[in-house]
Design a protein around this motif. Structure first.
Motif, PDB file in Angstrom:
ATOM      1  N   SER A 100       9.743  26.736 -10.890  1.00  0.00           N
ATOM      2  CA  SER A 100       8.932  27.764 -10.238  1.00  0.00           C
ATOM      3  C   SER A 100       9.122  27.678  -8.735  1.00  0.00           C
ATOM      4  N   ARG A 115       1.534  35.375 -16.458  1.00  0.00           N
ATOM      5  CA  ARG A 115       2.888  34.861 -16.706  1.00  0.00           C
ATOM      6  C   ARG A 115       2.910  33.396 -17.114  1.00  0.00           C
ATOM      7  N   GLN A 116       1.734  32.790 -17.203  1.00  0.00           N
ATOM      8  CA  GLN A 116       1.676  31.390 -17.617  1.00  0.00           C
ATOM      9  C   GLN A 116       1.815  31.284 -19.135  1.00  0.00           C
ATOM     10  N   PRO A 137       8.575  25.099 -17.466  1.00  0.00           N
ATOM     11  CA  PRO A 137       7.564  25.576 -16.533  1.00  0.00           C
ATOM     12  C   PRO A 137       7.668  24.980 -15.128  1.00  0.00           C
ATOM     13  N   GLU A 149       0.219  29.689 -21.337  1.00  0.00           N
ATOM     14  CA  GLU A 149      -1.038  29.703 -22.089  1.00  0.00           C
ATOM     15  C   GLU A 149      -1.483  31.132 -22.421  1.00  0.00           C
ATOM     16  N   LYS A 174       8.623  32.440 -12.509  1.00  0.00           N
ATOM     17  CA  LYS A 174       7.197  32.224 -12.731  1.00  0.00           C
ATOM     18  C   LYS A 174       7.032  31.435 -14.022  1.00  0.00           C
ATOM     19  N   SER A 175       6.538  30.208 -13.900  1.00  0.00           N
ATOM     20  CA  SER A 175       6.419  29.304 -15.056  1.00  0.00           C
ATOM     21  C   SER A 175       7.762  29.148 -15.758  1.00  0.00           C
ATOM     22  N   ASP A 208       0.188  36.664 -11.876  1.00  0.00           N
ATOM     23  CA  ASP A 208       0.881  35.388 -12.093  1.00  0.00           C
ATOM     24  C   ASP A 208       0.203  34.577 -13.193  1.00  0.00           C
ATOM     25  N   TRP A 209      -1.104  34.711 -13.315  1.00  0.00           N
ATOM     26  CA  TRP A 209      -1.827  34.051 -14.411  1.00  0.00           C
ATOM     27  C   TRP A 209      -1.340  34.569 -15.759  1.00  0.00           C
TER      28      TRP A 209
END
Length: 440
Positions: free
Chosen positions: A440, A288-289, A437, A291, A403-404, A285-286
């Motif tokens: 979610s 998919r952010q 974002p 950033e 996700k985001s 999931d990180w």
């Protein structure tokens, strides 16, 4: 060109041998001068000045020729790595070097890793081009014994840090996700830093792969390297259930803004970007952010080239019974390395995709659900908000989580799938610019 080069090399070798043979014969065959007046032509005790001069001149010539022949032999040596016999008596051919793409299997305590490894070993076309590296966490002895049983067919790495990770009390139940993230970081560092590979395909120990799994990644590696708007290639279609994909389009590939995982390829350059900020948990999931994604896309197939058989795990079977167990695994071998995949380049793909989506007729949910669509399609079903997307997706049987702000398999907000044999584009209104974002 290569035939001419081979002839030159052979000629150089022949001249080298011939010239030196002539020199040796000249030196051995030169008659010895005799002393004047000698009755029987006795051998001179000392060579004459003429003889000494001849020998010195010949030695100088010989030395110069040796230097030249040394250069020729060095060229022959430098070319040897490019030349291999096609058969015992056949001509020399040039064999191009192909990139090595290791397959990293993330393992823990599932003895069913055997199913994963058996299929990989059965299908891989080359042990040299596709080495299999199994990285094991958890320290499970039975699983370790299964991996060891493959001997030198695989490389067996063991994650050395098996300790619990200090987490907040409310995250104690997520300890497994923290350990998985730690393992991924360690294993990818082994592949890229210790073993010095430039790319890797990552699978987990509960994945089975399709017959053209290796062909797929081999064909897409050049595109991944050349197109900086891409950051991964995945074998997985989140909405790839039987009945939701076109069985006649096994060669169809997409760009997607959603990171799919479940059998995916990563470059060393991207890992060097991600590793310093790698998260303590929930790594997927990180990824998919915004950033991390940075507006980059992944390639994914119409029909999945991987299938998960692991219902039990840290996710406790989330989505498995409802979606994942029904994913269709491709059975047709597609020769991707022989296909023109240039349509997947960003500008070309975006222009064609948006034209196809937004020139498709708009239909209603009732028409789709009841199978009342007229024509062959494709058709566009429009959503205008987070809630309308989730309602339509859920009722039509595609995955409705975001996700985001990015829907699974989505590209520029569009989700493509088959419903009752018709291609449907679940799409935002024309003029879409960016994801929200907060969805979610």
């Amino acid at each position: 060109m290569f035939r001419k080069r081979g002839s030159l090399i052979l000629c150089g070798t022949f001249l080298f041998i011939t010239w030196n043979a002539i020199l040796v014969l000249l030196l051995w065959g030169r008659p010895s001068p005799s002393q004047p007046g000698g009755e029987h032509g006795e051998v001179a005790e000392r060579p004459t000045n003429d003889m000494m001069g001849d020998v010195l001149r010949m030695a100088d010539t010989f030395e110069a020729e040796l230097e030249m022949q040394k250069e020729i032999l060095m060229q022959i040596k430098n070319q040897q790595s490019l030349w291999e016999p096609s058969n015992g008596n056949g001509p020399k051919v040039v064999v191009p070097r192909q990139p090595v793409i290791p397959v990293l299997v993330i393992a823990c305590n599932r003895v069913t890793v055997r199913r994963c490894l058996d299929k990989l070993l059965e299908l891989r076309p080359s042990a040299e081009l596709f080495p299999i590296i199994v990285s094991q966490d958890c320290g499970n002895a039975e699983t370790a014994e299964v991996i060891r049983s493959y001997g030198n067919q695989v490389v067996h790495l063991k994650q050395p840090d098996l300790s619990d990770i200090a987490v907040r009390p409310e995250h104690k139940k997520f300890q497994g996700y923290y350990k998985i993230s730690r393992h991924y970081r360690w294993a990818l560092n082994q592949v890229f830093k210790t073993l010095s590979h430039s790319s890797v395909v990552i699978v987990e120990d509960d994945l089975e792969v399709a017959p053209d799994f290796f062909e797929y990644f081999q064909a897409l590696l050049p595109l991944l390297k050349s197109d900086r708007s891409l950051w991964c290639v995945s074998a997985w279609n989140d909405n790839g259930r039987d009945g939701y994909v076109d069985p006649g389009k096994a060669n169809l590939l997409y760009r997607t803004d959603f990171f799919p995982g479940l059998g995916w390829m990563l470059l060393r350059e991207v890992w060097e970007e991600l590793e310093p900020k790698w998260p303590a948990s929930f790594w997927d999931d990180w990824m998919r952010q915004p950033e991390q994604r940075r507006n980059r896309a992944c390639i994914r197939p119409e029909i999945s080239r991987s299938l998960t058989f692991g219902r039990k795990g840290v996710s406790l079977g989330q989505f498995y019974d409802k979606y994942l167990r029904y994913i269709k695994l491709n059975t047709e071998f597609v020769p991707f390395t022989k296909l023109d995949l240039s349509y997947l380049k960003e500008e070309t793909y975006r222009e064609h995709f948006e034209k196809e989506v937004y020139s498709a007729p708009v239909v209603t949910y009732e028409d789709v659900k009841q199978g009342q669509l007229k024509g062959t399609g494709p058709f566009r079903l429009q959503y205008s908000s987070k809630d309308s997307f989730k309602v339509l997706a859920k009722n039509l049987g595609v995955m409705d989580d975001l996700k985001s702000g990015v829907p699974r398999t989505g590209y520029r907000g569009v989700v493509s799938f088959i419903s009752r044999g018709k291609r449907i584009y679940l799409a935002p209104p024309p003029g879409w610019t960016q994801y929200d974002p907060t969805w979610s």
